[in-house]
Write a protein that holds these residues in place. Sequence first.
Motif, mmCIF file in Angstrom:
data_model
loop_
_atom_site.group_PDB
_atom_site.id
_atom_site.type_symbol
_atom_site.label_atom_id
_atom_site.label_comp_id
_atom_site.label_asym_id
_atom_site.label_seq_id
_atom_site.Cartn_x
_atom_site.Cartn_y
_atom_site.Cartn_z
ATOM 1 N N THR A 18 0.835 -1.196 0.000
ATOM 2 C CA THR A 18 0.000 0.000 0.000
ATOM 3 C C THR A 18 0.872 1.250 0.000
ATOM 4 O O THR A 18 2.017 1.236 0.465
ATOM 5 C CB THR A 18 -0.910 0.053 1.226
ATOM 6 N N ARG A 19 0.315 2.326 -0.513
ATOM 7 C CA ARG A 19 1.023 3.613 -0.512
ATOM 8 C C ARG A 19 1.298 4.065 0.919
ATOM 9 O O ARG A 19 2.378 4.580 1.207
ATOM 10 C CB ARG A 19 0.182 4.652 -1.244
ATOM 11 N N ASP B 84 3.007 3.692 -10.148
ATOM 12 C CA ASP B 84 1.670 3.288 -10.565
ATOM 13 C C ASP B 84 1.010 2.462 -9.462
ATOM 14 O O ASP B 84 1.692 1.764 -8.700
ATOM 15 C CB ASP B 84 1.763 2.448 -11.843
ATOM 16 N N GLU B 85 -0.307 2.569 -9.375
ATOM 17 C CA GLU B 85 -1.044 1.741 -8.430
ATOM 18 C C GLU B 85 -2.421 1.422 -8.985
ATOM 19 O O GLU B 85 -2.978 2.165 -9.795
ATOM 20 C CB GLU B 85 -1.157 2.412 -7.059
ATOM 21 N N GLU B 86 -2.966 0.298 -8.546
ATOM 22 C CA GLU B 86 -4.306 -0.126 -8.932
ATOM 23 C C GLU B 86 -5.043 -0.606 -7.689
ATOM 24 O O GLU B 86 -4.498 -1.394 -6.905
ATOM 25 C CB GLU B 86 -4.243 -1.263 -9.966
ATOM 26 N N GLU B 87 -6.242 -0.069 -7.508
ATOM 27 C CA GLU B 87 -7.080 -0.449 -6.369
ATOM 28 C C GLU B 87 -6.342 -0.310 -5.044
ATOM 29 O O GLU B 87 -6.443 -1.156 -4.148
ATOM 30 C CB GLU B 87 -7.605 -1.891 -6.550
ATOM 31 N N THR C 13 1.772 -1.333 -8.201
ATOM 32 C CA THR C 13 1.909 -2.384 -9.210
ATOM 33 C C THR C 13 3.356 -2.778 -9.457
ATOM 34 O O THR C 13 3.613 -3.777 -10.122
ATOM 35 C CB THR C 13 1.300 -1.931 -10.546
ATOM 36 N N GLN D 137 5.243 -0.765 -11.167
ATOM 37 C CA GLN D 137 5.518 -0.084 -12.423
ATOM 38 C C GLN D 137 5.456 1.434 -12.212
ATOM 39 O O GLN D 137 5.066 1.899 -11.134
ATOM 40 C CB GLN D 137 4.509 -0.510 -13.505
ATOM 41 N N ARG E 157 4.407 5.440 -13.945
ATOM 42 C CA ARG E 157 3.400 6.069 -14.813
ATOM 43 C C ARG E 157 3.869 7.458 -15.219
ATOM 44 O O ARG E 157 4.674 8.079 -14.524
ATOM 45 C CB ARG E 157 2.043 6.134 -14.105
#
Length: 223
Positions: free
Chosen positions: A68-69, A135-138, A142, A144, A146
């Motif tokens: 998590t961030r 980058d993050e998702e939900e 990730t 990666q 961006r």
Amino acid sequence: MALALFDLDDTLIAGDSASLWLEYMVAEELAPAGMVAEEQAMMSLYHQGKMDMHQYMAFTLQPLAGKTRQWLDSLCTRFAEQVLRERLYPQGLARIDWHRKQGDTLVLISASGEHLVTPMARMLGMDHCIAILLDEEEGLLTGQTRGTLSFREGKVARINQLFGGLDDPWQGSFGYSDSHNDLPLLQAVALPHAVNPAPRLRQAAEQAGWPCLHWQLVEEKVQ
């Protein structure tokens, strides 16, 4: 008001924050020890001007995938306080303070990830922070990146994106860096400065007549 653009690694601090961070993660058992040698091989390419930054970031961000961030921000704040703070050059801090008193806009701009650069920008009281975005998702990272990477010409592009509302954001601007990878940035600013320059940047700075600054952690003793 002018922009004062400061590189982080080997400019404001002695060492590279991303390399130090990987060593920190290994010590905290968050990354395999074998990553260090491969990262150092990549950094050798960086110093030669041959690094693929997308490849480097994908490799070094692997241990963060799925985190998590909030977890990362907490860990990196502690890392900045425990490891990076003591590596800050006093002369760099004095130069930041000089620009602050002039009313200049302070920008920390780095080709390291935002997770490392943001806590340093807060620590230094910078007005803006430009770094490679994660980058993050939900809500989970990730592993990666961006957007435009703030590397080589990407630093110039990111400055133009952030300050595009100004008639000429480069007018009267200052730039500070140690690396020939930052030549596009130093050539864009009005007043470039080479800080502890690597050989290729030193040669370019001498040819262009740019100031070369020597910053160090401990003041040299007067003989």
